[in-house]
Design a protein around this motif. Structure first.
Motif, mmCIF file in Angstrom:
data_model
loop_
_atom_site.group_PDB
_atom_site.id
_atom_site.type_symbol
_atom_site.label_atom_id
_atom_site.label_comp_id
_atom_site.label_asym_id
_atom_site.label_seq_id
_atom_site.Cartn_x
_atom_site.Cartn_y
_atom_site.Cartn_z
ATOM 1 N N VAL A 27 0.834 -1.204 0.000
ATOM 2 C CA VAL A 27 0.000 0.000 0.000
ATOM 3 C C VAL A 27 0.867 1.252 0.000
ATOM 4 C CG1 VAL A 27 -1.613 1.365 1.388
ATOM 5 C CG2 VAL A 27 -2.001 -1.078 1.069
ATOM 6 N N ALA A 28 1.930 1.261 0.804
ATOM 7 C CA ALA A 28 2.825 2.410 0.846
ATOM 8 C C ALA A 28 3.445 2.665 -0.520
ATOM 9 C CB ALA A 28 3.923 2.176 1.886
ATOM 10 N N GLU A 29 3.857 1.594 -1.194
ATOM 11 C CA GLU A 29 4.451 1.755 -2.530
ATOM 12 C C GLU A 29 3.446 2.299 -3.532
ATOM 13 O OE1 GLU A 29 5.236 1.067 -6.537
ATOM 14 O OE2 GLU A 29 3.945 -0.379 -5.510
ATOM 15 N N LEU A 30 2.219 1.794 -3.482
ATOM 16 C CA LEU A 30 1.202 2.269 -4.422
ATOM 17 C C LEU A 30 0.802 3.713 -4.141
ATOM 18 C CD1 LEU A 30 -1.185 -0.780 -4.897
ATOM 19 C CD2 LEU A 30 0.350 0.231 -6.577
ATOM 20 N N VAL A 31 0.688 4.078 -2.871
ATOM 21 C CA VAL A 31 0.388 5.476 -2.540
ATOM 22 C C VAL A 31 1.451 6.397 -3.122
ATOM 23 C CG1 VAL A 31 0.293 7.141 -0.642
ATOM 24 C CG2 VAL A 31 -0.954 4.991 -0.458
ATOM 25 N N ALA A 32 2.713 6.009 -2.965
ATOM 26 C CA ALA A 32 3.802 6.835 -3.487
ATOM 27 C C ALA A 32 3.753 6.913 -5.012
ATOM 28 C CB ALA A 32 5.142 6.267 -3.028
ATOM 29 N N TYR A 33 3.553 5.770 -5.653
ATOM 30 C CA TYR A 33 3.538 5.765 -7.119
ATOM 31 C C TYR A 33 2.423 6.632 -7.669
ATOM 32 C CZ TYR A 33 2.853 4.270 -11.905
ATOM 33 O OH TYR A 33 2.667 4.276 -13.278
ATOM 34 N N TYR A 34 1.221 6.473 -7.130
ATOM 35 C CA TYR A 34 0.094 7.235 -7.669
ATOM 36 C C TYR A 34 0.109 8.692 -7.229
ATOM 37 C CZ TYR A 34 -1.796 3.058 -9.725
ATOM 38 O OH TYR A 34 -1.960 1.943 -10.508
ATOM 39 N N ALA A 35 0.755 8.984 -6.125
ATOM 40 C CA ALA A 35 0.936 10.394 -5.760
ATOM 41 C C ALA A 35 1.751 11.121 -6.821
ATOM 42 C CB ALA A 35 1.632 10.498 -4.400
ATOM 43 N N ILE A 36 2.814 10.465 -7.286
ATOM 44 C CA ILE A 36 3.661 11.075 -8.306
ATOM 45 C C ILE A 36 3.029 10.971 -9.691
ATOM 46 C CG2 ILE A 36 5.947 11.043 -9.378
ATOM 47 C CD1 ILE A 36 5.923 11.914 -6.434
ATOM 48 N N SER A 37 2.565 9.794 -10.059
ATOM 49 C CA SER A 37 2.084 9.596 -11.432
ATOM 50 C C SER A 37 0.843 10.415 -11.747
ATOM 51 C CB SER A 37 1.795 8.112 -11.682
ATOM 52 O OG SER A 37 0.723 7.655 -10.857
ATOM 53 N N SER A 38 -0.027 10.629 -10.753
ATOM 54 C CA SER A 38 -1.267 11.364 -11.016
ATOM 55 C C SER A 38 -1.032 12.864 -11.199
ATOM 56 C CB SER A 38 -2.261 11.127 -9.870
ATOM 57 O OG SER A 38 -1.751 11.635 -8.642
ATOM 58 N N THR A 39 0.139 13.341 -10.816
ATOM 59 C CA THR A 39 0.416 14.777 -10.931
ATOM 60 C C THR A 39 1.669 15.068 -11.755
ATOM 61 O OG1 THR A 39 1.666 14.684 -8.834
ATOM 62 C CG2 THR A 39 -0.655 15.289 -8.700
#
Length: 227
Positions: A27-39
């Motif tokens: 979950v921590a990895e996905l939160v980080a990935y989508y935090a960056i990728s979505s913006t």
């Protein structure tokens, strides 16, 4: 961070404790990935002043790399960290550390003026904005690809390591494993939607770029140093 190497079902029966920790890592990895990728494309075009074509190309290359690096992570886990019960756990631990350092670098790059060009409205003054310097680009993109490297170790091992917590010879645990994996993918799918579509673009609009890297970095920090 809890010692994942001691959490195998072969060592003690509390397999759900290990599964919760492993799931939290993913979950921590996905939160980080989508935090960056979505913006990311917005950041590239408005802050780093790339054209839309350049931003789209750089985003696709980075995102593609992130989903290729698990091949490297799986190879490292099996070829070099070759004690079977520990190979997945140590790959996850070291990958979490790499990912955390990458997020710190991304946060620094997004937050401090020496690491990005001066603020400029490129829509109003497209020819007057200062271009991103080579050191600034190297630092920012190096941080992104360090994230991709860390993601490779996490993505390659979390699913297999979580499944290993259940004993195939125990019918009850075998059923629990199927149920756990179903909830695993359902929960991660919901997290992807909430993280990429709703939360982080709103955070960026309301509070600025610094929190796009700082929030995931804080989550990783709490995971790594949790007693």
């Amino acid at each position: 961070m809890p010692n994942l190497t001691t959490m195998s079902r072969r060592d003690h029966p509390y397999h759900w404790e290990a599964c919760h920790v492993i799931f939290a890592c993913e979950v921590a990895e996905l939160v980080a990935y989508y935090a960056i990728s979505s913006t990311l494309t917005v950041y590239l075009t408005t802050v780093l002043q790339e054209t839309e074509a350049e931003a789209a190309r750089n985003y696709i290359i980075w995102a593609g790399t992130t989903f290729v690096t698990p091949i490297i992570g799986a190879f490292v886990a099996n070829a070099f960290l070759n004690a079977f019960l520990r190979m997945h756990s140590w790959t996850i631990v070291w990958s979490m550390i790499i990912y955390f350092l990458a997020l710190v670098c991304v946060t620094v790059s997004m937050s401090f003026e020496p690491f990005k060009p001066p603020t400029c409205d490129h829509h109003l003054f497209p020819t007057m904005c200062d271009k991103t310097s080579v050191p600034q680009r190297v630092f920012f993109y190096g941080s992104l690809y360090l994230m991709a490297l860390g993601a490779g170790g996490i993505k390659a091992c979390v699913t297999a390591f979580s499944a290993d917590q259940f004993d195939d010879t125990d019918l009850g645990q075998k059923h629990e494993r199927v149920s756990f994996m179903n909830w695993w993918w359902f929960s991660l799918s919901v997290e992807r939607i909430m993280g990429s579509v709703a939360f982080f673009p709103w955070v960026q609009e309301q509070y600025g770029w610094v929190w796009i890297g700082a929030i995931p970095a804080g989550i990783f920090h709490s995971m790594l140093w949790k007693k």
